[in-house]
Design a protein around this motif. Structure first.
Motif, PDB file in Angstrom:
ATOM      1  N   SER A 375      42.657  12.414 -14.888  1.00  8.94           N
ATOM      2  CA  SER A 375      43.227  12.347 -13.541  1.00  8.94           C
ATOM      3  C   SER A 375      42.800  11.031 -12.894  1.00  8.94           C
ATOM      4  N   PRO A 376      43.519  10.562 -11.872  1.00 16.73           N
ATOM      5  CA  PRO A 376      43.179   9.285 -11.232  1.00 16.73           C
ATOM      6  C   PRO A 376      41.734   9.259 -10.751  1.00 16.73           C
ATOM      7  N   PRO A 377      41.057   8.115 -10.836  1.00 18.00           N
ATOM      8  CA  PRO A 377      39.620   8.038 -10.508  1.00 18.00           C
ATOM      9  C   PRO A 377      39.276   8.505  -9.093  1.00 18.00           C
ATOM     10  N   ALA A 378      40.149   8.283  -8.128  1.00 12.38           N
ATOM     11  CA  ALA A 378      39.820   8.643  -6.742  1.00 12.38           C
ATOM     12  C   ALA A 378      40.262  10.056  -6.372  1.00 12.38           C
ATOM     13  N   SER A 379      40.932  10.740  -7.250  1.00  8.83           N
ATOM     14  CA  SER A 379      41.453  12.066  -6.919  1.00  8.83           C
ATOM     15  C   SER A 379      40.366  13.122  -7.051  1.00  8.83           C
ATOM     16  N   PRO A 380      40.414  14.161  -6.236  1.00  8.64           N
ATOM     17  CA  PRO A 380      39.365  15.195  -6.270  1.00  8.64           C
ATOM     18  C   PRO A 380      39.561  16.151  -7.451  1.00  8.64           C
ATOM     19  N   ILE A 381      38.459  16.792  -7.817  1.00  9.91           N
ATOM     20  CA  ILE A 381      38.461  17.873  -8.809  1.00  9.91           C
ATOM     21  C   ILE A 381      37.906  19.105  -8.112  1.00  9.91           C
ATOM     22  N   GLU A 382      38.700  20.139  -8.024  1.00 10.82           N
ATOM     23  CA  GLU A 382      38.341  21.297  -7.208  1.00 10.82           C
ATOM     24  C   GLU A 382      37.912  22.466  -8.081  1.00 10.82           C
ATOM     25  N   LEU A 383      36.799  23.094  -7.673  1.00 15.48           N
ATOM     26  CA  LEU A 383      36.314  24.324  -8.292  1.00 15.48           C
ATOM     27  C   LEU A 383      36.550  25.468  -7.318  1.00 15.48           C
ATOM     28  N   CYS A 384      37.164  26.535  -7.792  1.00 12.96           N
ATOM     29  CA  CYS A 384      37.383  27.671  -6.910  1.00 12.96           C
ATOM     30  C   CYS A 384      37.442  28.948  -7.724  1.00 12.96           C
ATOM     31  N   LEU A 385      37.456  30.060  -7.012  1.00 12.18           N
ATOM     32  CA  LEU A 385      37.415  31.383  -7.636  1.00 12.18           C
ATOM     33  C   LEU A 385      38.495  32.252  -7.016  1.00 12.18           C
ATOM     34  N   SER A 386      39.156  33.041  -7.853  1.00 11.45           N
ATOM     35  CA  SER A 386      40.088  34.056  -7.359  1.00 11.45           C
ATOM     36  C   SER A 386      39.820  35.340  -8.123  1.00 11.45           C
ATOM     37  N   SER A 387      40.147  36.467  -7.500  1.00 10.13           N
ATOM     38  CA  SER A 387      39.789  37.744  -8.107  1.00 10.13           C
ATOM     39  C   SER A 387      40.731  38.830  -7.634  1.00 10.13           C
ATOM     40  N   ASP A 388      40.983  39.797  -8.532  1.00 12.58           N
ATOM     41  CA  ASP A 388      41.657  41.026  -8.132  1.00 12.58           C
ATOM     42  C   ASP A 388      40.913  42.190  -8.781  1.00 12.58           C
ATOM     43  N   ALA A 389      41.511  43.353  -8.795  1.00 15.96           N
ATOM     44  CA  ALA A 389      40.817  44.540  -9.278  1.00 15.96           C
ATOM     45  C   ALA A 389      40.565  44.494 -10.782  1.00 15.96           C
ATOM     46  N   GLU A 390      41.284  43.649 -11.512  1.00 12.85           N
ATOM     47  CA  GLU A 390      41.155  43.661 -12.967  1.00 12.85           C
ATOM     48  C   GLU A 390      40.653  42.352 -13.560  1.00 12.85           C
ATOM     49  N   VAL A 391      40.969  41.221 -12.936  1.00 10.18           N
ATOM     50  CA  VAL A 391      40.662  39.927 -13.538  1.00 10.18           C
ATOM     51  C   VAL A 391      40.007  39.013 -12.506  1.00 10.18           C
ATOM     52  N   VAL A 392      38.993  38.277 -12.976  1.00 11.23           N
ATOM     53  CA  VAL A 392      38.365  37.217 -12.185  1.00 11.23           C
ATOM     54  C   VAL A 392      38.726  35.885 -12.840  1.00 11.23           C
ATOM     55  N   VAL A 393      39.195  34.941 -12.029  1.00  9.65           N
ATOM     56  CA  VAL A 393      39.663  33.653 -12.553  1.00  9.65           C
ATOM     57  C   VAL A 393      38.831  32.531 -11.936  1.00  9.65           C
ATOM     58  N   LEU A 394      38.222  31.697 -12.807  1.00  2.00           N
ATOM     59  CA  LEU A 394      37.507  30.497 -12.369  1.00  2.00           C
ATOM     60  C   LEU A 394      38.432  29.309 -12.593  1.00  2.00           C
ATOM     61  N   HIS A 395      38.706  28.547 -11.531  1.00  2.00           N
ATOM     62  CA  HIS A 395      39.690  27.474 -11.574  1.00  2.00           C
ATOM     63  C   HIS A 395      39.000  26.113 -11.589  1.00  2.00           C
ATOM     64  N   VAL A 396      39.530  25.203 -12.418  1.00  2.00           N
ATOM     65  CA  VAL A 396      39.191  23.779 -12.365  1.00  2.00           C
ATOM     66  C   VAL A 396      40.519  23.048 -12.175  1.00  2.00           C
ATOM     67  N   ILE A 397      40.722  22.499 -10.963  1.00  2.00           N
ATOM     68  CA  ILE A 397      42.018  21.947 -10.579  1.00  2.00           C
ATOM     69  C   ILE A 397      41.896  20.433 -10.429  1.00  2.00           C
ATOM     70  N   ASP A 398      42.777  19.717 -11.104  1.00  4.86           N
ATOM     71  CA  ASP A 398      42.809  18.261 -10.951  1.00  4.86           C
ATOM     72  C   ASP A 398      44.154  17.860 -10.349  1.00  4.86           C
ATOM     73  N   HIS A 399      44.309  16.574 -10.086  1.00  5.26           N
ATOM     74  CA  HIS A 399      45.540  16.036  -9.499  1.00  5.26           C
ATOM     75  C   HIS A 399      46.114  14.945 -10.399  1.00  5.26           C
ATOM     76  N   GLY A 400      46.019  15.186 -11.711  1.00  5.50           N
ATOM     77  CA  GLY A 400      46.543  14.233 -12.687  1.00  5.50           C
ATOM     78  C   GLY A 400      47.998  14.508 -13.024  1.00  5.50           C
ATOM     79  N   PRO A 401      48.456  14.070 -14.202  1.00  4.81           N
ATOM     80  CA  PRO A 401      49.874  14.235 -14.583  1.00  4.81           C
ATOM     81  C   PRO A 401      50.244  15.655 -14.976  1.00  4.81           C
ATOM     82  N   GLY A 402      49.256  16.538 -15.135  1.00  9.28           N
ATOM     83  CA  GLY A 402      49.565  17.902 -15.543  1.00  9.28           C
ATOM     84  C   GLY A 402      49.791  17.996 -17.044  1.00  9.28           C
TER      85      GLY A 402
END
Length: 486
Positions: A375-402
């Motif tokens: 991802s671009p050098p100045a773009s942020p990298i985000e760590l976040c968490l989401s959850s429901d009754a069955e699954v917990v998801v740990l996210h690593v989100i970038d702003h690169g080309p995908g």
């Protein structure tokens, strides 16, 4: 083009062969019936001529006598008459009697036969008023006068019987084809059963069983034994090559850990005395420290792969707080991320998970390193968490080309990289290790499009609703284990 099925091909080919056989049989039966009619007509015509020549007196000179003789030969289905050959001779001579009083030269049947005989005097068929006839003519000489003895045979009843027989044969052929198809299905299934046994045996083979499992050739058909023997020889070679590769990777990884740990340790120690170094020396030492850490993670990934291939990958799963793992990772990597790493607030009421905290942190570290490279050098990298009754998801989100949709599965395979990596160096191992570790912990890894553009790498684990009082290891313990021997 979809792959063809041997079973379907054999069934279709066999059924077509059976149907082709029935078509040939019907054609031969039809031809034989026509030939039999022809031969019977010719034989009956020759017999009529012989009888007429034998019964007719040599001095017959009246047409009435010839007509009487014709009446003895003719029947309603076998019409016989004489056609004079001389233009000035007697007229057409037809049989006489109650059965033939309607017949004359202008009768539709006589006229139609005369027209047919103009084309050919040889026996041949024609249709008239929905009925089938055979007609022919042969020369004859009676009382010194030349005649043409003509015949018309009505075989409509025989023709109808032959058509009914043909229809019956077609119906029998259809039912027999269905029965044959069912029988062929059973026969082909039994014939291909050895291939299915081979297929099931192959499905059960894994990298850990290459040295022990082989295809059994006992009781196999003669045609399959060379294939089984060749495949077993191939398994022997694969087993040997796999063992050499595993031994090499495991040995080299262990041998590299010590010098890499020393390089990392000494470079960090020297950086603590950076005040005594020039700016250029500080930059070079910082680069050495970062590259040694990256090399350490690469060696650790190789060791994880080697352990998993050997069946010796051990996990210490326990119930833990997933957001605490994200927080610890954020604290550990924030300084080296140049402010790019961001930790989003935890959601309300999220569930805990069962996982190995060090291996989960290793997966997150690989994803963060991957995001920082692509991802671009100045773009942020985000760590976040989401959850429901069955699954917990740990996210690593970038702003690169995908990641393109068609590549989202292959990038998690060993030594495979996506098309958007550009000129960034990489080994294609980090994401494969993430997938392996997540699957061994009962979870999975996936990548989707981030809401604001880029890639959203997700570590998914089953939610655990019960609480755990087991303490979480400290950051120093994590670092010691990271560079410890395998």
């Amino acid at each position: 083009m979809p792959a063809s099925s041997i079973r379907r091909h054999l069934q279709a080919t066999s059924l077509l062969a059976v149907l082709a056989g029935y078509v040939v049989l019907l054609g031969v039966n039809r031809e034989l019936s026509g030939r039999l009619r022809y031969d019977r007509h010719v034989a009956q015509a020759e017999a009529a001529r012989e009888v007429l020549e034998r019964l007719a007196p040599a001095d017959v000179d009246t047409p009435a006598e010839l007509q009487e003789l014709l009446s003895e030969l003719a029947t309603p289905t076998w019409m016989v008459w004489l056609q004079p050959q001389r233009a000035k001779g007697p007229p057409l001579l037809l049989p006489v009697g109650p059965l033939f009083e309607d017949y004359s030269a202008t009768h539709p049947l006589i006229a139609a036969a005369a027209k047919e005989l103009l084309q050919s005097s040889r026996p041949h068929e024609f249709e008239l008023a929905g009925r089938s006839y055979f007609t022919s003519a042969i020369p004859i000489r009676l009382a010194g006068q030349p005649y043409q003895l003509r015949f018309v045979q009505d075989f409509s009843l025989q023709h109808a019987q032959e058509q009914q027989l043909q229809l019956l044969l077609i119906a029998v052929a259809g039912m027999t084809a269905l029965f044959t198809s069912a029988l062929l299905r059973l026969v082909i299934h039994r014939g291909l059963m050895p291939l299915e046994v081979f297929s099931e045996s192959l499905k059960g083979m894994t990298s850990t069983s290459l040295s022990t499992e082989r295809l059994s050739l006992k009781g196999q058909p003669q045609e399959l034994r060379p294939i089984g023997t060749a495949f077993n020889d191939l398994l022997d070679r694969l087993s040997e090559a796999w063992e050499h590769q595993r031994t090499f990777v495991n040995g080299v990884s262990h041998e590299l850990r010590t010098p890499i740990t020393l390089i990392s340790g000494y470079s960090r120690r020297l950086l603590r005395h950076r005040d005594q170094l020039s700016t250029a020396d500080q930059e070079q030492l910082q680069l050495v420290a970062e590259e040694s850490d990256s090399m350490g993670r690469l060696v650790n990934d190789l060791l994880e792969i080697a352990r998993d291939d050997a069946g010796r990958l051990q996990l210490e799963c326990r119930q833990l707080d997933p957001y605490a793992v994200l927080s610890d990772l954020f604290s550990r990597l924030q300084a080296s991320s140049n402010g790019r790493l961001r930790l989003l607030p935890a959601p309300v009421g999220y569930a805990e998970v069962s996982a190995d905290p060090e291996r989960l942190s290793q997966c997150l570290t690989n994803l963060v390193e991957n995001a920082s490279k692509y991802s671009p050098p100045a773009s942020p990298i985000e760590l976040c968490l989401s959850s429901d009754a069955e699954v917990v998801v740990l996210h690593v989100i970038d702003h690169g080309p995908g990641v393109p949709a068609e590549e989202r599965q292959q990038i998690f395979e060993r030594f495979r990289r996506g098309s958007t990596t550009g000129g960034v160096s990489g080994h294609g191992i980090g994401l494969a290790v993430v997938k392996t570790l997540m699957e061994r912990m009962g979870g999975s890894v996936a990548v989707v499009d981030a809401p604001a553009g880029g890639a959203d790498f997700q570590l998914r684990l089953p939610a655990v609703l019960t609480a755990s009082s087991e303490p979480r290891p400290s950051r120093n313990e994590s670092l010691r284990r990271w560079f410890s021997a395998g």
